[in-house]
Scaffold this motif. Structure first.
Motif, short mmCIF file in Angstrom:
data_model
loop_
_atom_site.label_atom_id
_atom_site.label_comp_id
_atom_site.label_asym_id
_atom_site.label_seq_id
_atom_site.Cartn_x
_atom_site.Cartn_y
_atom_site.Cartn_z
N GLN A 150 -9.63 -8.00 19.53
CA GLN A 150 -10.07 -7.96 18.13
C GLN A 150 -10.97 -9.14 17.73
N ARG A 187 -11.13 -1.64 -0.47
CA ARG A 187 -9.71 -1.51 -0.13
C ARG A 187 -9.00 -0.88 -1.32
N GLU A 188 -7.99 -0.06 -1.02
CA GLU A 188 -7.27 0.62 -2.10
C GLU A 188 -5.92 -0.01 -2.37
N TYR A 189 -5.51 0.04 -3.63
CA TYR A 189 -4.18 -0.46 -4.02
C TYR A 189 -3.54 0.52 -4.98
N SER A 190 -2.22 0.68 -4.85
CA SER A 190 -1.50 1.61 -5.72
C SER A 190 -1.20 0.92 -7.04
N ALA A 192 0.53 -4.73 -6.61
CA ALA A 192 1.12 -5.78 -5.77
C ALA A 192 0.52 -5.64 -4.38
N PHE A 193 0.28 -6.76 -3.75
CA PHE A 193 -0.26 -6.69 -2.38
C PHE A 193 0.43 -7.70 -1.48
N SER A 194 0.54 -7.33 -0.20
CA SER A 194 1.07 -8.30 0.76
C SER A 194 -0.11 -8.81 1.58
N TYR A 221 -1.99 -12.05 10.89
CA TYR A 221 -1.33 -11.76 12.17
C TYR A 221 -2.08 -12.44 13.30
N GLY A 242 -6.47 -10.84 6.70
CA GLY A 242 -7.04 -9.64 6.10
C GLY A 242 -8.12 -10.03 5.10
N VAL A 243 -9.23 -9.28 5.10
CA VAL A 243 -10.38 -9.63 4.26
C VAL A 243 -9.99 -9.63 2.77
N ALA A 244 -9.51 -8.48 2.30
CA ALA A 244 -9.30 -8.32 0.85
C ALA A 244 -8.11 -9.12 0.36
N THR A 245 -7.00 -9.06 1.13
CA THR A 245 -5.79 -9.73 0.62
C THR A 245 -5.94 -11.25 0.65
N ASP A 277 2.10 9.16 -0.25
CA ASP A 277 0.90 8.33 -0.37
C ASP A 277 1.09 7.23 0.67
N TRP A 279 -0.33 4.80 4.11
CA TRP A 279 -1.49 4.14 4.72
C TRP A 279 -1.06 3.38 5.96
C1 LIG Z 1 -3.94 4.87 -0.98
C2 LIG Z 1 -3.65 3.45 -0.52
C3 LIG Z 1 -2.86 2.62 -1.30
C4 LIG Z 1 -2.58 1.33 -0.89
N1 LIG Z 1 -1.79 0.55 -1.66
C5 LIG Z 1 -1.51 -0.72 -1.26
C6 LIG Z 1 -0.70 -1.56 -2.07
O1 LIG Z 1 -0.27 -1.19 -3.14
N2 LIG Z 1 -0.46 -2.82 -1.63
C7 LIG Z 1 -0.93 -3.28 -0.42
O2 LIG Z 1 -0.67 -4.42 -0.08
N3 LIG Z 1 -1.71 -2.51 0.34
C8 LIG Z 1 -2.02 -1.26 -0.04
N4 LIG Z 1 -2.84 -0.47 0.73
C9 LIG Z 1 -3.45 -1.08 1.92
C10 LIG Z 1 -4.75 -1.79 1.48
O3 LIG Z 1 -5.71 -0.85 1.10
C11 LIG Z 1 -5.38 -2.64 2.58
O4 LIG Z 1 -5.48 -1.88 3.73
C12 LIG Z 1 -4.58 -3.87 2.86
O5 LIG Z 1 -4.42 -4.65 1.70
C13 LIG Z 1 -5.23 -4.73 3.94
O6 LIG Z 1 -6.53 -5.09 3.55
P1 LIG Z 1 -7.22 -6.43 4.07
O7 LIG Z 1 -8.65 -6.33 3.75
O8 LIG Z 1 -6.50 -7.62 3.57
O9 LIG Z 1 -6.99 -6.37 5.62
P2 LIG Z 1 -8.09 -5.97 6.70
O10 LIG Z 1 -9.09 -7.02 6.85
O11 LIG Z 1 -8.54 -4.61 6.41
O12 LIG Z 1 -7.18 -5.98 7.97
C14 LIG Z 1 -6.23 -4.97 8.14
C15 LIG Z 1 -6.35 -4.51 9.55
O13 LIG Z 1 -5.89 -5.54 10.39
C16 LIG Z 1 -5.20 -4.99 11.46
N5 LIG Z 1 -3.81 -5.47 11.43
C17 LIG Z 1 -3.04 -5.68 10.35
N6 LIG Z 1 -1.85 -6.13 10.71
C18 LIG Z 1 -1.90 -6.22 12.07
C19 LIG Z 1 -0.98 -6.62 13.05
N7 LIG Z 1 0.23 -7.04 12.72
N8 LIG Z 1 -1.36 -6.57 14.34
C20 LIG Z 1 -2.58 -6.15 14.69
N9 LIG Z 1 -3.50 -5.75 13.80
C21 LIG Z 1 -3.14 -5.79 12.52
C22 LIG Z 1 -5.23 -3.50 11.32
O14 LIG Z 1 -6.30 -3.01 12.06
C23 LIG Z 1 -5.49 -3.31 9.85
O15 LIG Z 1 -6.13 -2.11 9.57
C24 LIG Z 1 -3.11 0.85 0.32
C25 LIG Z 1 -3.92 1.67 1.09
C26 LIG Z 1 -4.18 2.96 0.69
C27 LIG Z 1 -5.06 3.84 1.54
#
Ligand SMILES: Cc1cc2nc3c(=O)[nH]c(=O)nc-3n(C[C@H](O)[C@H](O)[C@H](O)COP(=O)(O)OP(=O)(O)OC[C@H]3O[C@@H](n4cnc5c(N)ncnc54)[C@H](O)[C@@H]3O)c2cc1C
Ligand SMILES: NC(=O)c1ccc[n+]([C@@H]2O[C@H](COP(=O)([O-])OP(=O)(O)OC[C@H]3O[C@@H](n4cnc5c(N)ncnc54)[C@H](OP(=O)(O)O)[C@@H]3O)[C@@H](O)[C@H]2O)c1
Ligand SMILES: Cc1cc2nc3c(=O)[nH]c(=O)nc-3n(C[C@H](O)[C@H](O)[C@H](O)COP(=O)(O)O)c2cc1C
Length: 764
Positions: free
Chosen positions: A507, A537-540, A555-557, A561, A571-574, A761, A763
């Motif tokens: 990765q 990115r989507e959030y509920s 709420a988001f976590s 990792y 994670g980009v968004a969180t 719902d 993901w």
């Molecule tokens: C309909 C819907 C509702 C959602 N609601 C919520 C919500 O309410 N709250 C919430 O927190 N999120 C929710 N999500 C998830 C949210 O959209 C994002 O995917 C999430 O917050 C991560 O985004 P990011 O940009 O921080 O991480 P990104 O930069 O997108 O990184 C996430 C990616 O990292 C990789 N990854 C993550 N963990 C690991 C691991 N342990 N080992 C290896 N690879 C890993 C995976 O490829 C993953 O796809 C929802 C998603 C959907 C589709």
């Protein structure tokens, strides 16, 4: 000659003729003696050359000049009519812009016209008329070759970009193999007019389709999908297709969209011409994708050539024979032209954003291209500061936005890449991030003029493991032959194992690639065009607008990792949202770009008389906070009987990550939430999950589902939890009084899903 009427007339005639004779003698003698001996042989040689067609005759020269004039006129008419650049009707293609950037069709017609006569109404046409007719015919034939009526459609149904990237490769390979960028048309399904899927328009269709949600079509396909499902008879008769499905077998509706699309294509009379490939994320997509792409391109071209009596399309020859590596992905052509602005022109843009922060839509309708900048009203940290995991609750102010939402809806956030990562990439490339550009056509969601820094921060995905097509472009940008060869080897057939280990498991982000291949220095415009778009990115939603007026909560976590190579990933968004939360805590005003993603099915039922069973561990509990508040609001206004409400929630530890504890405890105490079951997974040696709590109440749950027609809602992790919970529901139906067999329990749950009584719902 006038008749002689007198002697004077006669004398006069003699005088004039004598003068003429003298003059003739004076000019004719030297001509006969000196010029004729030279001119005559020359004339003879010229005559022979003309006869042999080795030089044009004076007549031909005259006609050529007439033809040139006529040709210019035709060109001008053609330009006026704009007929040569008209895109395939019914499709908003991605390649329309190429027609503008590439050589014009008119330019190609400028060959020397043949001078021939043609026949009209039995009367031969000759000269200029025939010439013009002939030219028009030639021009039309050429235009047809370059912009034929029958085209190949390469379509994609894609939510997060994977299917789109694969479709781009298929499109490029077809264009390269058939030697025409105008024969294949690349488009998202929603941009295809369904009525053009006919033998005379798009006789060949190659498509890549993914599912999202719970077996739902991606946004860019939803309207086409709905129209397609409404169609009947044999409306696609004469269309030949091949489809690659993308999916994840952890989802119970595995491959739902590609399978439904294929089924419908066939029932509408379309004919499958190649393998129904299905690439599963669980096994890794690569192998199936590569195999299908190679075979599909060949199959489509073979059929197309047969249909249109074309020849060519040597697919085997493609794939990097020149570079010595077999099975390389196509080097995608540059589609967009960048124009760089001077420092002065770019001055106002440098700090500019892609869209106005003050944009307000009267109907509350926002999207990724025109979001609403919602002010963050407050944040609350759920987890202790020193805990290994962060969960944050955030409240947005929607006042004045006209946005309305229902509990169960989600919303999109347009995130920003880490400023540190963008800064490092810019300094590696030696680029001035404030340099601005405009583009010849829309590129992802970039609104120009835009600075390189904004493009990389807001629009380009810098962190997903790079796809092979991106690595191909990066390989071509290596100064060192050794590094280029190493990259090419990794994405060739021979490097499959290396690609799996170094890219899919390792990765690496873009900067990691640059550090591993330091001679790789792509131009900024190549990167901006070829990097995948940064996905929203989507959030509920975790609030109910009837209770939390003018606000929207979620709420988001925070994703963090370690990769197998020991790299820590954020994670980009969180990560971006958690930094904004810090700013809010410091008292700064923060606004985030959002747009609503209403849910069609994941909605609290209008009536509260039926029981409801909600299952949502972790942040999956969010919509159930909204549901429960909404239910209490409905209860306060209604006199009807109220069905039982159950919530199964799970977290690690009650002192660490207990999300919305206060809300649910209070609702439970007021009997607005009847049963509140919590699984603390890490408070004891053995894991306790929501499904264990369901097991404890299986008899009651069975009765609620089978006898009281309870609704079941599941939200959160689609990879493990949703699957395990589904299995638990099957078990419950089998052990219930109804004693269903496993297969009847399966179909009962399927029927519940179809009827909107079992909704998820989820993901990954
Ligand atoms: C309909 C819907 C509702 C959602 N609601 C919520 C919500 O309410 N709250 C919430 O927190 N999120 C929710 N999500 C998830 C949210 O959209 C994002 O995917 C999430 O917050 C991560 O985004 P990011 O940009 O921080 O991480 P990104 O930069 O997108 O990184 C996430 C990616 O990292 C990789 N990854 C993550 N963990 C690991 C691991 N342990 N080992 C290896 N690879 C890993 C995976 O490829 C993953 O796809 C929802 C998603 C959907 C589709
Ligand atoms: N796209 C993303 O990157 C992204 C972002 C956010 C969340 N998610 C996913 O969404 C889920 C919820 O995330 P979260 O951070 O809010 O919660 P979480 O803390 O990861 O999980 C919540 C609870 O669910 C438990 N759990 C783990 N596996 C389970 C299973 N198979 N069945 C039932 N419960 C299970 C956990 O237990 P243990 O941890 O003790 O095993 C924990 O107690 C996670 O699984 C995560 O993968 C993904
Ligand atoms: C939120 C979400 C929901 C998904 N739902 C399904 C599903 O119901 N069935 C399935 O087979 N795959 C499902 N998938 C897997 C995707 O179809 C798969 O990852 C695919 O490669 C995504 O392609 P795309 O990037 O073009 O959208 C889901 C993935 C996500 C992130």
């Amino acid at each position: 000659m006038a008749p002689l009427s007198s002697v004077d007339d006669f004398v006069d005639l003699v005088k004039r003729n004598t003068l003429a004779s003298v003059l003739c003698a004076l000019v004719g003698f030297p001509l006969a003696c000196f010029v004729l001996p030279i001119a005559a042989p020359l004339a003879l040689v010229y005559y022979v050359l003309v006869q042999q067609n080795m030089v044009p005759s004076p007549l031909a020269l005259q006609r050529q000049s007439a033809a040139k004039a006529a040709e210019t006129k035709v060109e001008e008419e053609g330009k006026k009519a704009g007929s040569d650049t008209t895109p395939a009707s019914g499709v908003k293609t991605e390649s329309e812009g190429k027609a503008k950037a590439g050589a014009s069709v008119v330019g190609k017609v400028a060959q020397r016209p043949q001078v021939e006569s043609s026949v009209e109404g039995g009367r031969p046409l000759t000269g200029g008329v025939a010439l013009l007719r002939r030219m028009r015919e030639q021009k039309a034939a050429q235009a047809k070759r370059d912009n034929p009526d029958k085209k190949i459609l390469v379509a994609y149904a894609s939510q997060t970009g994977t299917a789109h990237e694969i479709a781009k490769v298929v499109h490029a390979q077809i264009a390269e193999s058939c030697g025409s960028a105008k024969i294949p048309v690349l488009a998202a399904f929603n941009d295809v007019d369904i009525d053009t899927l006919r033998a005379d328009k798009f006789p060949l269709v190659a498509f890549v389709a993914a599912s999202t949600g719970d077996g739902d079509p991606p946004d860019n396909t939803a309207s086409f999908y709905a129209k397609m499902l409404r169609k009947s008879d044999d409306e696609f008769k004469g269309v030949k297709y091949t489809c690659l499905g993308l999916g994840d077998s952890n989802y119970t509706r595995f491959m739902a969209v590609p399978r439904n699309m294929r089924k419908k294509f066939q029932s509408l009379g379309a004919e499958n011409i190649y393998w129904d490939a299905e690439a599963d994320e669980v096994d890794g997509l690569e192998e199936t994708v590569d195999k299908w792409t190679e075979g599909a391109v060949k199959a489509v071209l073979k059929e197309y050539n047969a249909l249109t009596n074309r020849s060519g399309g040597n697919v085997e020859a493609k794939g990097g024979k020149d570079s010595g590596f077999l099975g390389l992905p196509a080097l995608l052509p540059r589609r967009v032209q960048f124009t760089w602005l001077s420092a002065k022109e770019g001055e106002g843009v440098k700090k500019g954003l892609r869209f106005s922060r003050d944009h307000v839509d009267g109907r509350g309708s926002y999207g990724p291209l025109a979001p609403y900048f919602a002010k963050v009203k407050s944040v609350k940290r759920v987890t202790p500061a020193d805990y290994e995991k962060q969960i944050i609750h955030m409240e947005l102010c929607l006042e004045g936005s006209n946005i309305s939402y229902k509990p169960g809806d989600a919303f999109g956030v347009l995130p920003e890449n880490s400023a540190d990562l963008v800064g490092k990439i810019l300094s590696y490339l030696g680029e001035d991030g404030s340099k601005c550009f405009t583009t010849s056509e829309q590129l992802n969601s970039i609104q120009t003029p835009c600075s390189i820094k904004d493009a990389l921060s807001l629009h380009c995905d810098l962190t997903s493991p790079p796809k092979k097509t991106l690595l191909r472009m990066l390989a071509e940008s290596c100064g060192e032959e050794k590094e280029k060869a190493s990259l090419l080897e990794m994405i060739s057939t021979a490097g499959k194992e290396r690609y799996r280990k170094e890219i899919l498991e390792g990765q690496p982000n873009l900067l990691d690639i640059f550090q591993a291949y330091p001679s790789c220095k792509p131009h900024a415009e190549d990167l901006i065009e070829f990097l995948p778009a940064l996905a929203p990115r989507e959030y509920s939603v975790s609030s109910a607008s009837q209770v939390h007026t003018g606000e929207m909560h979620f709420a988001f976590s925070v994703v963090e990792y370690e990769t197998v190579k020991g790299r820590v990933r954020h994670g980009v968004a969180t990560t971006w949202l958690s930094k904004l939360a810090e700013e809010v805590e410091q008292g700064k005003t923060v606004r985030i770009p959002i747009f609503m993603r209403p849910s069609k099915e994941f909605q609290h039922p209008e009536s509260i008389s039926k029981p409801i069973i909600m299952i949502g561990p972790g942040t999956g509990v969010s919509p159930f906070r909204g549901f429960s508040h909404y239910r209490s609001f409905l209860q306060s206004r209604s006199k009807q009987d109220v069905g039982e409400s159950w919530l199964f929630y799970g977290c690690r530890d009650r002192t660490k990550d207990f999300l919305y504890e206060e809300d649910f405890t209070e609702l439970h105490e007021k009997s607005l939430l009847n049963h509140y079951e919590i699984a603390f997974s890490r408070e004891q040696a053995e894991k306790v999950y929501v499904q264990h709590k369901m097991q404890d109440h299986q008899e009651k749950l069975g009765k609620l589902i089978l006898e009281k027609e309870a609704y079941v809602f599941v939200c959160g992790d689609g990879l493990h939890m949703a699957k395990d919970v589904h299995k638990k529901l099957e078990d419950i139906l089998c052990t219930s009084d109804a004693a269903m067999t496993p297969s009847s329990a399966k179909s009962y749950l399927q029927d519940m899903q179809k009827g909107g009584r079992y909704v998820r719902d989820i993901w990954s």
